[in-house]
Design a protein around this motif. Structure first.
Motif, PDB file in Angstrom:
ATOM      1  N   HIS A 107       0.930  -1.205  -0.056  1.00 38.64           N
ATOM      2  CA  HIS A 107       0.260  -0.173   0.181  1.00 38.64           C
ATOM      3  C   HIS A 107       1.162   1.301   0.216  1.00 38.64           C
ATOM      4  N   THR A 125      -2.669  -0.265  -2.999  1.00 41.59           N
ATOM      5  CA  THR A 125      -3.735   0.642  -2.221  1.00 41.59           C
ATOM      6  C   THR A 125      -2.613   2.206  -3.005  1.00 41.59           C
ATOM      7  N   THR A 181      -2.258   6.095  -1.771  1.00 43.56           N
ATOM      8  CA  THR A 181      -3.028   6.877  -0.857  1.00 43.56           C
ATOM      9  C   THR A 181      -2.316   8.370  -1.526  1.00 43.56           C
ATOM     10  N   PRO A 241      -7.374   0.293  -5.703  1.00 43.84           N
ATOM     11  CA  PRO A 241      -8.010   1.469  -5.027  1.00 43.84           C
ATOM     12  C   PRO A 241      -6.741   2.978  -4.684  1.00 43.84           C
ATOM     13  N   ARG A 259     -11.429   8.388  -4.006  1.00 41.52           N
ATOM     14  CA  ARG A 259     -12.540   9.489  -2.506  1.00 41.52           C
ATOM     15  C   ARG A 259     -11.110  10.215  -2.787  1.00 41.52           C
ATOM     16  N   ARG A 279      -8.480   2.457   6.841  1.00 41.30           N
ATOM     17  CA  ARG A 279      -9.812   1.879   5.913  1.00 41.30           C
ATOM     18  C   ARG A 279      -9.734   1.349   4.601  1.00 41.30           C
ATOM     19  N   HIS A 280      -8.884   2.258   4.167  1.00 39.13           N
ATOM     20  CA  HIS A 280      -8.267   2.011   2.582  1.00 39.13           C
ATOM     21  C   HIS A 280      -7.494   1.281   2.415  1.00 39.13           C
ATOM     22  N   THR A 281      -6.658   0.461   3.490  1.00 32.43           N
ATOM     23  CA  THR A 281      -5.305  -0.155   3.090  1.00 32.43           C
ATOM     24  C   THR A 281      -5.980  -1.274   3.256  1.00 32.43           C
ATOM     25  N   ALA A 282      -7.081  -1.376   3.629  1.00 30.83           N
ATOM     26  CA  ALA A 282      -7.965  -2.588   3.476  1.00 30.83           C
ATOM     27  C   ALA A 282      -8.360  -4.023   3.008  1.00 30.83           C
ATOM     28  N   ARG A 283      -8.439  -2.603   1.523  1.00 35.80           N
ATOM     29  CA  ARG A 283      -9.137  -3.390   0.315  1.00 35.80           C
ATOM     30  C   ARG A 283      -8.148  -3.551  -0.581  1.00 35.80           C
ATOM     31  N   GLY A 284      -7.278  -3.690  -0.213  1.00 32.88           N
ATOM     32  CA  GLY A 284      -5.748  -4.594  -1.359  1.00 32.88           C
ATOM     33  C   GLY A 284      -5.962  -6.230  -0.557  1.00 32.88           C
TER      34      GLY A 284
END
Length: 278
Positions: A98, A122, A124, A219, A247, A273-278
């Motif tokens: 990430h 992901t 950021t 993402p 986002r 939250r975002h890095t839970a997606r990858g």
């Protein structure tokens, strides 16, 4: 691995430090220009690690304890700075991470996501820009920047770093005591402060990516201060518009700096939250 370690990559030495369980998903933090790993605060990294992430931060060339070049004579290009984090991940045995980049580090993160999408779980992007955002010109004359301090004088260097942070800060910023401790730590760890404060800005860009932001498939989360004097919120909006599915989360009161403690309760959960997606 924990604690600072020197790693040989791309013909240079980079100083790297990690937090958390090596078995957890890796989050690579890429700092801004002329910024060592210190600008990603220890407690900020620990909070991410406590959320189940292996947090990796490092000193760019010409910052902190990494390889330094004579001031004004960087022996590398911007493309080399963008190649270093992937080589560092290789050295750490991490194929996919990430990637979190701020300011110049955000530009590096964009390049990695464009050219090596398979390495990015992901993305950021913080306080950064796609590079071609048009804004209305400010009215009146711009003030000339103050003269550079004597970077060889530790006390002057600390005051210079503090002045630079204040000049780019918004209404939500790091406190004076915390800023002084941070600046003293940066000056104490850095091989050559003059090189650190000059070389990233005079290095040639090197070869440009062959594709644009439409090639980003990771993402993407965009975190951007509402009071950033260098890249207004329009830059964050442009990133979110140009990267499919991105986002945007405006950070109220933040200027152009690494996230201060007052915003960690917003920034850390957003990244987790975002890095839970990858």
């Amino acid at each position: 691995m924990s604690g600072e370690t020197m790693v040989q990559v791309n013909g240079v030495e980079l100083c790297v430090e990690s937090f958390g369980d090596p078995a957890d998903p890796a989050v690579l933090l890429i700092a801004g220009g002329a910024s060592s790993l210190d600008w990603w605060a220890d407690e900020f990294c620990r909070r991410l690690a406590h959320g189940g992430r292996r947090v990796i931060r490092y000193d760019h060339r010409d910052t902190g304890r990494s390889t330094s070049y004579p001031a004004g004579e960087p022996g590398y290009t911007g493309a080399d700075l963008a190649a270093d984090p992937l080589a560092l991940l290789d050295a750490l045995g991490v194929h996919r991470a990430h990637v979190v980049g701020l300011s110049m580090g955000g530009g590096i993160a964009q390049r990695i996501a464009i050219e090596h999408g398979d390495r990015v779980a992901t993305l950021t992007l913080m306080s950064t820009s796609p590079g071609d955002v048009e804004e209305e010109q400010e009215q009146g004359q711009r003030q000339e920047p103050p003269p550079a301090p004597d970077w060889t004088d530790p006390e002057a260097a600390v005051e210079g770093l503090m002045r630079d942070v204040r000049s780019a800060a918004g209404s939500v910023t790091i406190g004076e005591d915390g800023l002084r401790r941070l600046a003293e730590r940066v000056v104490g760890r850095t091989r050559d402060m003059a090189a650190s404060q000059v070389n990233h800005w005079v290095a040639e860009a090197g070869p440009e990516p062959k594709a644009g932001l439409d090639a980003v498939t990771a993402p993407t989360l965009v975190l951007h201060g509402t009071e950033d004097p260098l890249f207004s919120l329009a830059h964050g909006r442009a990133l979110a518009e140009r990267i499919a599915g991105a986002r945007l989360v405006p950070l109220e009161g933040l200027g152009h700096e690494h996230p201060p403690p007052a915003l960690w309760d917003v920034v850390v959960p957003e990244i987790l939250r975002h890095t839970a997606r990858g």
